[in-house]
Design a protein around this motif. Structure first.
Motif, PDB file in Angstrom:
ATOM      1  N   ALA A   1       0.854  -1.187   0.000  1.00  0.00           N
ATOM      2  CA  ALA A   1       0.000   0.000   0.000  1.00  0.00           C
ATOM      3  C   ALA A   1       0.883   1.228   0.000  1.00  0.00           C
ATOM      4  O   ALA A   1       1.992   1.205   0.535  1.00  0.00           O
ATOM      5  N   SER A   2       0.387   2.253  -0.614  1.00  0.00           N
ATOM      6  CA  SER A   2       1.162   3.492  -0.692  1.00  0.00           C
ATOM      7  C   SER A   2       0.608   4.515   0.278  1.00  0.00           C
ATOM      8  O   SER A   2      -0.543   4.444   0.690  1.00  0.00           O
ATOM      9  N   TYR A   3       1.439   5.441   0.630  1.00  0.00           N
ATOM     10  CA  TYR A   3       1.008   6.606   1.401  1.00  0.00           C
ATOM     11  C   TYR A   3       1.743   7.807   0.815  1.00  0.00           C
ATOM     12  O   TYR A   3       2.402   8.560   1.515  1.00  0.00           O
ATOM     13  N   SER A   4       1.599   7.898  -0.505  1.00  0.00           N
ATOM     14  CA  SER A   4       2.414   8.860  -1.242  1.00  0.00           C
ATOM     15  C   SER A   4       1.846  10.273  -1.235  1.00  0.00           C
ATOM     16  O   SER A   4       2.500  11.201  -1.700  1.00  0.00           O
ATOM     17  N   ASP A   5       0.636  10.450  -0.698  1.00  0.00           N
ATOM     18  CA  ASP A   5       0.050  11.784  -0.757  1.00  0.00           C
ATOM     19  C   ASP A   5       0.913  12.825  -0.037  1.00  0.00           C
ATOM     20  O   ASP A   5       0.951  13.980  -0.434  1.00  0.00           O
ATOM     21  N   TRP A   6       1.607  12.370   1.012  1.00  0.00           N
ATOM     22  CA  TRP A   6       2.382  13.340   1.782  1.00  0.00           C
ATOM     23  C   TRP A   6       3.451  13.999   0.933  1.00  0.00           C
ATOM     24  O   TRP A   6       3.806  15.159   1.121  1.00  0.00           O
TER      25      TRP A   6
END
Lengths: 374, 828
Positions: B301-306
């Protein structure tokens, strides 16, 4: 060893995180191409309105930024009844229909023929003026928009937005629509002290500006029910000195033929590119003119036959809850020049030229438009 | 546990399977009789039929038969070969051998040695249980790998990589990436940073068949192309066929990317994963029911929004980009000769650019594979796939706020028989059926304020049936031949309405004269053909060989994309009345040479590809929501040719490779009239033509486990059209563009580095339990694009603020800076 490494790793992580500036960038580059030119460009718009019916003829120029005007052409418009009328050359490369023989009527077919001095003849495909056009209601709204300064800081800026609600009559055929926006504002010349400039009388110029001409505003009738399209934002604009006096927004709606609609879609595709992965490959935009004797010759431009309707709104500085500076306000500095020497004010950079001669502003006139509210 | 050689009983199989297999046997009339005769050989088949040539890996464990405890230091010896292995601390071993028949002897001090005869047909598992007895230990020489595999393989243009080979390669934001790693190999490129898909030998990305455990995938990218969809911890290895493609594969004309996922650990619970800057991953493997069943579950899973929120551009800051993918695989062994694997895969992406537009796309695969050893010389692999691909494009603002959906549902059935009964022959034969059900293209209002009309554009269905046979024949030590035939039949079927056009030959709305409606199941159009495959290898010296190959490939499904790079919402269009299949003839010849006792391998390959029915697009083609797509498409011919040089160092402190490719890919389109002819009917470069491509991948070992990696990549800029003059239409300045692809964007180059510390840094902090489980971890620091070069993704032209000036060329760099990242990887 591990005890030494772990804090270092954390340090590095923090540094790396700080370094991340995840951005793409766009910059101007040198890009050598073989410039070409000497292609004929013709653009004309024939409508059912009282606007001047004009055709522009030019030749692309590899060395210059814009086309070279083509003069002394014979330009004739024909309708489906066999009536025809010649255009009159108004200025370099610009021809205007002065008579009343061929009038724009919805549902009728028109084409133009252009004979150049070099003996070549060009003709447009015949186009039928659309019979149906929508009706616009225009309104203006003052709001704030976020912008980024040169240092990367975000700030809010006052802008004015123009919205259009359009209602279309019932129709079995799709309606193709294009909007152009024309702004008109009053430019008041400087009010110089009468004691110093007794022969000077300030004028009011009415200045027309084409709003954001590179933005092509189209609506594909195939995708919409023929009822209403509401809250279309068609212009966002910074607020400047032109809003010191009443400022009109004329929204000109053109009902296009399917061919004209496709043409403007293609123009939009090549004129407004971002270079993103979603851009489709650009190509030369094919118009509807052809060389009568040599159909293989590529002729640029389009003869557009459109039904046109205009709706407008205006704003005054009373609509803004902030101060707008008067553009040509003068102070005591005007007493530094000899009496009655208005040009001296400009030469000494005490007053902008358009503040003492507003006709130098492009597309300005002293004639007050009929709709202009006193 | 010893493997017994026993034929499966009838009741162990379903009737369907039996009939299916029999029909194949009858069809090809090969192998069966020999297989029956060889029953007395008592060979145990190891592995399952795979479509690769050359070597196979055996993994297993040597244990004490009484206690079940693994025996560390046990030796395995291959008779008549100077090869063997020694088990590790848990009694486990790994052997890499050319496919074939062997006798293995297993020995351990204090234990009775044992022997087993095996028929190695593919990667597999083999366990030994030794009884206690004192014996003498023979000296065994161990070789880690068959280093001359590049010489002995019969195919040209085959690249194999294991995940362990790519895990240290510096990557964007530290994510180990199968697709990006491929791009370091000769002949493989992409449009640019962040572009989806990959291009093989100048082909379009839709010309690559991407298989995950045999299931087709129609999207290989996350986040529009920054990451690939394959979870590296769940991936075993991948093979790219770009030259010779065996007859078992078909349906695309450029390449086959065959990705094998892990089956799961057969011995104990195993966990692996990684924490990255923008995404994390976890894979859990465990045996069930005494090791007869294995289970693998993994996810990313990604959390690339940051990272987007750190960008100065407001639009980007207001954008979203996230993804996840899930892998599941359960494998159950039935007796000694049957194995059933049920796989599940799902990936999902969400991307939104400010409030302007966005995409979602997802893939779901359910994959059932039944491998059955019908006899010692006959292995059957039946694969059933249920695939589903969906994408949507949305524009959330304005009166025309709209959502546009499309997709493809598909089912695959493939039966592959591996027949090894004839001496020196490995025969793969079988059939494959793919059913495509194109989902309608639907546009609908995105919200209640939208005035957009709902529109539905129906899509056709199609079925592709193929029969194939491929024989890999080792005539002698020097000469091997792989020859095969693949017959494919494609039917475009209703319900569908087909527009008819007049006899002028031009297809546009003005020449549309009629519509013919087809009912459900009606055959609208049918295409068929035989695709021969041939490859030969002649090894005249133990360090040198020459290979040549010829393939004919057919492709019946096409991604219609008129954008610079493929996008997730591209339409997958079946061949139909107006879109004939792509047919390509591929020729390759290669020289292979190893040096210094196989420490170095090198090759030079030349290829030529001839393509018929190449799809091109009319100027300004509108592909979305177009129910007469044929009016926007053009058919031409294509050709591609070039040379690929590859030099690889396999062992030593410094390892890595250098690859250089010279290539030309050109298209010619002559249609009916100027509107359907491109560039005056002359050859012009395709969108993916890159003349020169150079990659250097290097790895320097530091100590026993750490390493420093550096990559360099260079590509010629891809072709574009450019502005040659400007004119005015009304008050709008209009650029006049050149002929298609007459110019090129600036060349691309990039330098990346990474540093991997694998000292089990945090192991001592985690506790005894994990210590006991052999907890291993590592940190990888990488800097992608170390030189911060602003490589051009595209060149476009923008009018400056001053009106009526010539548009200025602008360069868009997707990654305009150096991108440092850190990834923590672990397993236990």
């Amino acid at each position: 060893m591990n005890d030494k490494i772990t804090p270092k790793i954390i340090m590095i992580v923090l540094l790396l995180v700080c370094m991340i500036t995840s951005k793409g960038c766009v910059e101007i580059i040198d890009f050598e191409v073989d410039k070409s030119g000497r292609q004929l460009v013709i653009y004309g718009k024939f409508t059912d309105s009282t606007f001047p019916q004009q055709i522009e003829i030019g030749m692309t120029n590899p060395e210059e930024e814009l086309s070279t005007p083509v003069n002394a052409a014979t330009v004739t418009i024909f309708n489906e009844d066999g009536e025809f009328e010649n255009y009159v050359q108004l200025e370099d490369g610009i021809y205007q229909l002065e008579g009343n023989t061929v009038k724009g009527e919805r549902g009728k077919s028109y084409f133009v023929e252009i004979a150049l001095e070099n003996g070549k003849t060009y003709r447009s495909e015949a186009s039928v003026m659309p019979e149906i056009i929508g009706r616009d209601v225009v309104r203006a709204s003052v709001t704030k928009a976020e912008q980024i300064g040169s240092q990367g800081t975000i700030f809010e800026k006052d802008v004015i937005q123009i919205f259009v609600d359009t209602s279309f009559p019932e129709s079995n055929t799709p309606i193709y629509t294009k909007w152009d926006i024309e702004e008109l504002y009053v430019h008041e010349e400087a009010k110089l002290p009468l004691s110093r400039f007794p022969f000077y009388s300030p004028k009011n110029c009415y200045v027309t500006v084409f709003s954001d001409p590179q933005t092509i505003r189209l609506l594909d009738g195939k995708s919409f029910p023929t009822t209403t399209v509401e809250n279309q934002l068609i212009l966002t604009r910074d607020i400047d000195f032109t809003f010191f006096n009443p400022h009109y927004f004329n929204v000109i709606q053109s009902s296009l033929t399917a061919e004209a609609f496709e043409y403007w879609q293609n123009i939009d595709e090549v004129a407004n590119r971002s270079g993103s992965i979603f851009d489709i490959p650009p190509a030369p935009v094919k118009g509807n003119f052809f060389n009568v004797d040599d159909p293989s010759e590529e002729v640029l431009g389009f003869f557009e036959v459109s039904a046109v309707d205009t709706a407008r709104t205006f704003v005054t500085r009373g609509d803004f809850d902030f101060f707008i500076e008067e553009p040509c306000e003068v102070g005591l500095e005007v007493f530094q020049v000899p009496e009655n020497c208005v040009p001296c004010l400009v030469e000494r950079l005490l007053v902008d030229e358009e503040c003492v001669n507003c006709l130098v502003i492009p597309r300005s006139t002293l004639t007050r438009p009929s709709y202009f509210d006193n | 546990m010893k493997r017994k050689n026993c034929s499966p009983t009838i009741h162990q199989r379903t009737l369907f399977h039996k009939l299916f297999v029999l029909s194949i046997l009858l069809l090809f009339l090969t192998g069966t009789s020999s297989a029956q005769k060889n029953k007395s050989d008592k060979f145990t088949t190891v592995g399952e039929a795979n479509n690769e040539e050359g070597n196979a890996v055996i993994v297993g464990q040597v244990s004490n038969a009484r206690t079940g405890v693994g025996l560390p230091g046990a030796t395995l010896r291959i008779w008549n070969m100077n090869k063997g292995a020694v088990t590790d601390g848990k009694g486990r071993f790994l052997l890499l051998l050319p496919k074939g028949k062997y006798q293995i002897t297993v020995q351990y001090v204090g234990m009775q040695s044992t022997q087993q005869r095996i028929n190695l047909v593919g990667d597999g598992t083999l366990n030994f249980r030794l009884n206690e007895k004192v014996v003498n230990l023979d000296q065994v020489v161990i070789e880690s790998e068959n280093a001359d595999r590049n010489l002995k393989g019969v195919s040209t243009g085959v690249s194999k990589l294991a995940i362990r080979e790519i895990k240290d390669i510096p990557t964007f934001l530290g994510e180990v990436d199968v697709i990006k790693s491929l791009q370091f190999l000769p002949g493989v490129t992409s449009v640019g940073d962040g572009a989806s898909g990959f291009n093989v030998r100048g082909g379009r990305s839709d010309q690559n068949l991407i298989l995950q455990n045999g299931a087709q995938m129609f999207n290989s990218s996350h986040v529009l192309g920054f990451f690939s969809v394959f979870n590296p911890d769940a991936t075993e290895r991948f093979t790219l066929y770009k030259g010779h493609i065996p007859a078992q594969f078909g349906g695309r004309i450029s390449s086959v990317l065959d990705v094998k996922m892990k089956e799961g650990n057969t011995e104990q619970l195993a966990v692996s994963g990684g924490l990255g800057v923008v995404a994390s991953r976890l894979v859990v493997e465990t045996p069930l029911f005494d090791g007869k069943t294995t289970l693998l579950v993994g996810g990313r899973a990604s959390y690339s929004d940051w990272i987007l929120t750190r960008v100065k551009d407001l639009d980007v800051r207001d954008s979203k980009a996230r993804f996840y993918d899930v892998n599941g695989n359960i494998v159950h062994r039935i007796g000694e000769n049957n194995k059933i694997a049920l796989g599940f895969y799902r990936s999902n992406d969400f991307f939104r650019f400010s409030q302007d537009f966005g995409f979602t796309w997802d893939t779901q695969l359910i994959n059932l594979k039944w491998t059955s050893s019908l006899s010692p010389n006959l292995l059957s692999t039946l694969t059933l796939v249920d695939g589903d691909y969906n994408s949507s494009l949305f524009d959330p603002s304005g009166a025309d706020a709209v959502e546009l959906e499309n997709g493809l549902k598909y089912y695959q059935i493939k039966e592959n028989l591996l027949i090894t009964s004839l001496k020196n022959h490995n025969i793969n034969a079988g059939l494959e059926l793919v059913f495509y059900d194109g989902k309608p293209e639907i546009s609908s209002p995105f919200n209640n304020n939208s005035s957009i009309l709902s529109t539905r554009i129906a899509k056709e269905k199609g079925r592709e049936m193929s029969l194939f046979i491929n024989d890999e024949y080792n005539l002698n030590d020097k000469l091997s031949i792989s020859f095969g035939l693949r017959y494919s039949l494609f039917q475009n079927i209703g319900p569908y309405a087909v527009f008819q056009y007049d006899n002028s030959g031009q297809r546009n709305l003005n020449t549309l004269v009629d519509t013919v409606a087809y009912n459900k199941g009606d055959i609208i159009k049918q295409y068929q053909g035989i695709s021969p495959r041939l490859s030969a290898r002649y090894q005249w010296h133990k360090t040198s060989s020459i290979k040549l190959s010829y393939n004919r490939m057919r492709q019946y499904i096409h991604s219609l994309s008129n954008t610079t790079s493929p996008t997730p919402v591209d339409l997958w269009q079946l061949s139909n009345t107006y879109i004939p299949p792509l047919v390509a003839d591929n020729f390759s010849i290669g020289l292979f040479k190893n040096f210094d006792e196989n420490k170095w391998e090198s090759s030079i390959e030349f290829y030529y590809k001839d393509i018929n029915n190449f799809i091109e697009y009319k100027n300004f083609a509108q592909l979305l929501l177009n129910n007469h797509l044929e009016t926007e498409l053009l058919t031409g011919i294509g050709r591609s040719y070039g040379a690929e040089i590859f030099l690889k160092k396999l062992t030593g402190k410094l390892t890595g490779w250098l690859s250089y490719t010279y290539s030309k890919t050109e298209v010619k389109v002559i249609g009916n009239g100027p509107e359907e002819t491109l560039n005056n009917g002359e050859w012009f470069p395709s969108n993916y033509d890159k003349t020169h491509s150079l990659s250097i991948v290097s790895k320097v070992k530091i100590g026993k486990k750490s390493s420093f990696n550096a990559n360099f990549t260079y590509n010629t800029g891809r072709p574009i059209s450019a502005i040659i003059s400007t004119y005015k239409v009304g008050s709008t300045a209009v650029p006049q563009f050149s002929e298609r692809n007459k110019y090129r964007i600036p060349d691309y180059y990039r330098f990346d580095i990474s540093f991997t510390i694998a000292e089990n840094i945090w192991k001592h902090r985690i506790g005894r339990d994990l210590k006991a489980r052999r907890y291993k971890d590592s940190f990888t620091f990488s800097i992608f694009n170390l030189l911060a070069r602003k490589n051009a993704y595209s060149v476009f032209f923008v009018l400056p603020d001053e009106f009526y000036l010539t548009p200025q060329p602008h360069k868009l760099s997707v990654l305009g800076a150096a991108f440092p990242s850190i990834t923590y990887n672990f397993k236990f």
